[in-house]
Scaffold this active site. Structure first.
Site, short mmCIF file in Angstrom:
data_model
loop_
_atom_site.label_atom_id
_atom_site.label_comp_id
_atom_site.label_asym_id
_atom_site.label_seq_id
_atom_site.Cartn_x
_atom_site.Cartn_y
_atom_site.Cartn_z
N GLY A 1 -78.69 103.67 -32.00
CA GLY A 1 -77.93 102.43 -32.09
C GLY A 1 -78.44 101.59 -33.25
CD GLN B 1 -81.47 97.07 -35.32
OE1 GLN B 1 -80.47 97.52 -34.78
NE2 GLN B 1 -82.64 97.65 -35.24
CB CYS C 1 -86.30 98.47 -31.68
SG CYS C 1 -85.21 97.48 -32.72
CG LEU C 2 -83.57 102.62 -35.62
CD1 LEU C 2 -82.22 102.85 -36.28
CD2 LEU C 2 -84.48 103.83 -35.80
CG HIS D 1 -81.86 98.09 -27.96
ND1 HIS D 1 -83.18 98.40 -27.75
CD2 HIS D 1 -81.74 97.81 -29.28
CE1 HIS D 1 -83.84 98.29 -28.91
NE2 HIS D 1 -82.98 97.94 -29.85
CD GLU D 2 -78.44 98.90 -30.97
OE1 GLU D 2 -78.59 98.02 -31.84
OE2 GLU D 2 -79.30 99.77 -30.75
CG HIS E 1 -80.72 94.21 -32.11
ND1 HIS E 1 -81.90 93.75 -32.66
CD2 HIS E 1 -80.94 95.51 -31.82
CE1 HIS E 1 -82.79 94.74 -32.69
NE2 HIS E 1 -82.23 95.82 -32.17
#
Ligand code: ZN
Length: 150
Positions: free
Chosen positions: A46, A51, A89-90, A131-132, A135
């Protein structure tokens, strides 16, 4: 398509609340394409627009390879149950933790054609959607971590 630079934790942009997308433009579509490429290149499941430094309510999720979900202005409209699973998380490389999330969620969003759709997911998909969408409100998984995993 182009690979975008992923913003890392510590950058203020990850803590801002994103604005809704009012109008889907060719730039929106390019952004979606680039976000999918960036997510895949980074081996993520994701990615949210903040991000990549863009404060708009746009995210992509891909838990089933080859089947990316594009979300414009996504909103969780129903959730049920509970799960505690590992999450990363990226934007927070090398950090893993157990989070508490709903086991099932239903999200309403707009697709790239401007149509409203709903998607329901359980387990990993439910986690990824939560999660997304977090963000987009400036929240990171570390805010709801139960314990970290080495
Ligand atoms: Zn993340």
């Amino acid at each position: 398509m182009a690979k975008l630079k992923i913003v890392k934790v510590g950058d203020d942009v990850l803590r801002k609340v994103c604005r809704p997308v009012e109008k889907i433009t060719p730039r929106t579509l390019t952004l979606l394409d680039d976000m999918i490429e960036t997510m895949r290149d980074a081996d993520g499941c994701g990615l949210a627009a903040p991000q990549v430094g863009i404060l708009r309510r746009i995210a992509v999720v891909e838990v089933e390879p080859g089947n990316p979900i594009e979300l414009i202005n996504p909103k969780i409209i129903a959730y049920a149950g509970e799960q505690e699973e590992q999450e990363g998380c990226l934007s927070i490389p090398g950090r893993w933790g157990i989070t508490k999330r709903p086991k099932h969620v239903t999200v309403r969003a707009t697709n790239r054609n401007g149509e409203t759709f709903e998607i329901s997911g359980s387990d990993l998909l439910a986690r990824a959607l939560c999660h997304e969408i977090d963000h987009l409100d400036g929240k990171l998984f570390t805010d709801c971590v139960v314990r970290y995993v080495d």
